[in-house]
Enzyme design. Structure first.
Site, PDB file in Angstrom:
ATOM      1  N   ASP A   6       0.871  -1.169   0.000  1.00  0.00           N
ATOM      2  CA  ASP A   6       0.000   0.000   0.000  1.00  0.00           C
ATOM      3  C   ASP A   6       0.916   1.229   0.000  1.00  0.00           C
ATOM      4  O   ASP A   6       2.070   1.146   0.401  1.00  0.00           O
ATOM      5  CB  ASP A   6      -0.844  -0.048   1.279  1.00  0.00           C
ATOM      6  N   THR A   8      -0.019   5.021   0.941  1.00  0.00           N
ATOM      7  CA  THR A   8      -0.163   5.995   2.027  1.00  0.00           C
ATOM      8  C   THR A   8      -0.046   5.333   3.401  1.00  0.00           C
ATOM      9  O   THR A   8      -0.827   4.441   3.721  1.00  0.00           O
ATOM     10  CB  THR A   8      -1.520   6.715   1.924  1.00  0.00           C
ATOM     11  N   ASP A 205      -1.666  -0.790   5.997  1.00  0.00           N
ATOM     12  CA  ASP A 205      -1.887  -0.210   7.327  1.00  0.00           C
ATOM     13  C   ASP A 205      -3.313   0.308   7.532  1.00  0.00           C
ATOM     14  O   ASP A 205      -3.738   0.512   8.642  1.00  0.00           O
ATOM     15  CB  ASP A 205      -0.922   0.965   7.541  1.00  0.00           C
TER      16      ASP A 205
HETATM   17  P1  ADP Z   1      -3.906   4.540  -0.132  1.00  0.00           P
HETATM   18  O1  ADP Z   1      -4.381   3.368  -0.920  1.00  0.00           O
HETATM   19  O2  ADP Z   1      -2.728   5.185  -0.781  1.00  0.00           O
HETATM   20  O3  ADP Z   1      -3.635   4.185   1.298  1.00  0.00           O
HETATM   21  P2  ADP Z   1      -6.628   5.517   0.302  1.00  0.00           P
HETATM   22  O4  ADP Z   1      -7.332   4.396  -0.411  1.00  0.00           O
HETATM   23  O5  ADP Z   1      -6.719   5.550   1.779  1.00  0.00           O
HETATM   24  O6  ADP Z   1      -5.093   5.631  -0.180  1.00  0.00           O
HETATM   25  O7  ADP Z   1      -7.207   6.891  -0.234  1.00  0.00           O
HETATM   26  C1  ADP Z   1      -7.358   7.163  -1.598  1.00  0.00           C
HETATM   27  C2  ADP Z   1      -7.691   8.602  -1.806  1.00  0.00           C
HETATM   28  O8  ADP Z   1      -8.983   8.859  -1.243  1.00  0.00           O
HETATM   29  C3  ADP Z   1      -6.751   9.541  -1.099  1.00  0.00           C
HETATM   30  O9  ADP Z   1      -5.639   9.861  -1.889  1.00  0.00           O
HETATM   31  C4  ADP Z   1      -7.651  10.751  -0.867  1.00  0.00           C
HETATM   32  O10 ADP Z   1      -7.707  11.541  -2.011  1.00  0.00           O
HETATM   33  C5  ADP Z   1      -9.013  10.117  -0.625  1.00  0.00           C
HETATM   34  N1  ADP Z   1      -9.272   9.948   0.814  1.00  0.00           N
HETATM   35  C6  ADP Z   1      -9.348   8.794   1.501  1.00  0.00           C
HETATM   36  N2  ADP Z   1      -9.617   9.007   2.800  1.00  0.00           N
HETATM   37  C7  ADP Z   1      -9.674  10.355   2.957  1.00  0.00           C
HETATM   38  C8  ADP Z   1      -9.907  11.223   4.069  1.00  0.00           C
HETATM   39  N3  ADP Z   1     -10.104  10.779   5.300  1.00  0.00           N
HETATM   40  N4  ADP Z   1      -9.891  12.556   3.831  1.00  0.00           N
HETATM   41  C9  ADP Z   1      -9.665  13.027   2.587  1.00  0.00           C
HETATM   42  N5  ADP Z   1      -9.455  12.268   1.515  1.00  0.00           N
HETATM   43  C10 ADP Z   1      -9.450  10.950   1.684  1.00  0.00           C
HETATM   44 MG    MG Z   2      -2.542   3.210   3.694  1.00  0.00          MG
END
Ligand code: ADP
Ligand code: MG
Length: 330
Positions: A6, A8, A205
């Site tokens: 993953d 973020t 995570d």
């Molecule tokens: P990753 O797969 O990189 O961990 P996520 O699936 O958690 O990312 O999030 C994908 C996108 O959705 C983020 O880049 C953001 O634009 C949006 N997003 C997710 N959760 C939030 C939040 N709590 N506040 C704002 N934007 C969010």
């Molecule tokens: Mg993540």
């Protein structure tokens, strides 16, 4: 054979930073937009939420109350602030609300930065740019896994340009990057690798990673991750040091070698021991085991297997990752 990461909070630090905040509506100042976003984010557990709330502290702005929190995993979050529905999230989440983004809005935040849109009611009022850095041990971890012959894949819900920037820093090939993937599609992406015959380990995570972790053959969660990721995982790292992913895979491989060795020796021992106990040497050599001696030999076989297993503690040398990298806070 494949290790999926993953982005973020896993490959990148769990503490990204707000770089830009732009108002798109005369009625809202930049500070107000940050305040509204932070009001919604206080109800979520996402690195983006941490970044926005920290930016608010940096500007010495008070946090405002909100209620009725709703998290849309992998898309954004919403809450009621002063009687109005405030929503924050990605472009994909925004299109779900029926808002079409113009070219000029799309180009506000430079490629490589995560974009968070803020709406109040039906109106798009602001856009926030967030910059996330790789963890200091991310590159070394990916290199080491590749050296071990494993295929490394980046899987993220974030936009393509951010994923590409991270992938180029990690020198991952284009085919190894999957971006703008919704949580449920993350699980499908893992299943697709499995259908191609890969054994997949997923490292994650977040709440959004839980379906993919459940799908993977081996699920690895960061100890700093969300409860649901930790609950779903087979292996939980004690902190957020990525080098431990390499270590846990190496330890697993060495443990498996021990299992093979032990099985080999147990079979070899029994192949000789059982006929001897049954008296095969009695006619030729006059040797026969008394039941108590046979029992002692049997017990010795267990002792040798356990001893060989315990040797792993000495033979396994953990990480040549410098300790400073492991403990360095980001
Ligand atoms: P990753 O797969 O990189 O961990 P996520 O699936 O958690 O990312 O999030 C994908 C996108 O959705 C983020 O880049 C953001 O634009 C949006 N997003 C997710 N959760 C939030 C939040 N709590 N506040 C704002 N934007 C969010
Ligand atoms: Mg993540």
């Amino acid at each position: 054979s494949t290790v999926v990461f993953d982005k973020t909070g896993t490959l990148t630090t769990a503490s990204p930073q707000v770089t830009t905040c732009v108002s798109l509506s005369h009625g809202f100042s930049e500070d107000r937009i940050l305040q509204l976003a932070a009001a919604v984010e206080q109800g979520t557990h996402h690195p983006i939420a941490t970044a926005i709330c920290r930016a608010l502290e940096g500007r010495n702005l008070p946090i405002i109350d909100a209620e009725g929190f709703v998290t849309q995993t992998g898309l954004g979050a919403a809450a009621m602030v002063d009687g109005e529905r405030v929503w924050v999230g990605s472009a994909e989440g925004l299109s779900g609300c029926g808002v079409i983004l113009s070219e000029s809005v799309l180009s506000i935040i430079p490629p490589g930065e995560t974009v968070v849109y803020v709406t109040v009611g039906d109106e798009l009022v602001g856009v926030i740019g967030i910059c996330d850095r790789l963890k200091s041990d991310a590159k070394m971890t990916v290199e080491r896994l590749q050296k071990m012959g494993l295929n490394v894949v980046l899987l993220t819900g974030d936009r393509f340009s951010v994923a590409e920037a991270i992938a180029s820093e990690l020198q991952l090939s284009e085919g190894s990057v999957l971006a703008e993937v919704r949580p449920e599609d993350k699980a499908k992406a893992i299943a697709a690798y499995q259908q191609q015959g890969h054994r997949v380990a997923m490292v994650g995570d977040g709440i959004n990673d839980a379906p993919a972790l459940a799908q993977a053959d081996v699920a690895i969660a960061l100890g700093t991750g969300t409860d649901v990721a930790i609950e779903t995982a087979d292996i939980v790292l004690m902190g957020d040091a990525l080098g431990d992913v390499v270590e846990s895979i190496r330890l697993s491989q060495q443990t498996f070698n021990k299992i093979r060795q032990n099985l080999f020796w147990a079979f070899a021992y029994n192949t000789i021991g059982l006929p001897m106990a049954a008296g095969v040497l009695l006619p030729g050599f006059g040797i026969v085991f008394s039941p108590s001696v046979a029992a002692a030999f049997m017990a010795f076989s267990s002792v040798s297997v356990v001893t060989n297993s315990l040797l792993l503690r000495r033979q396994f040398t953990p990480a040549d990752f410098p300790p400073s990298i492991k403990s360095q806070p980001e």
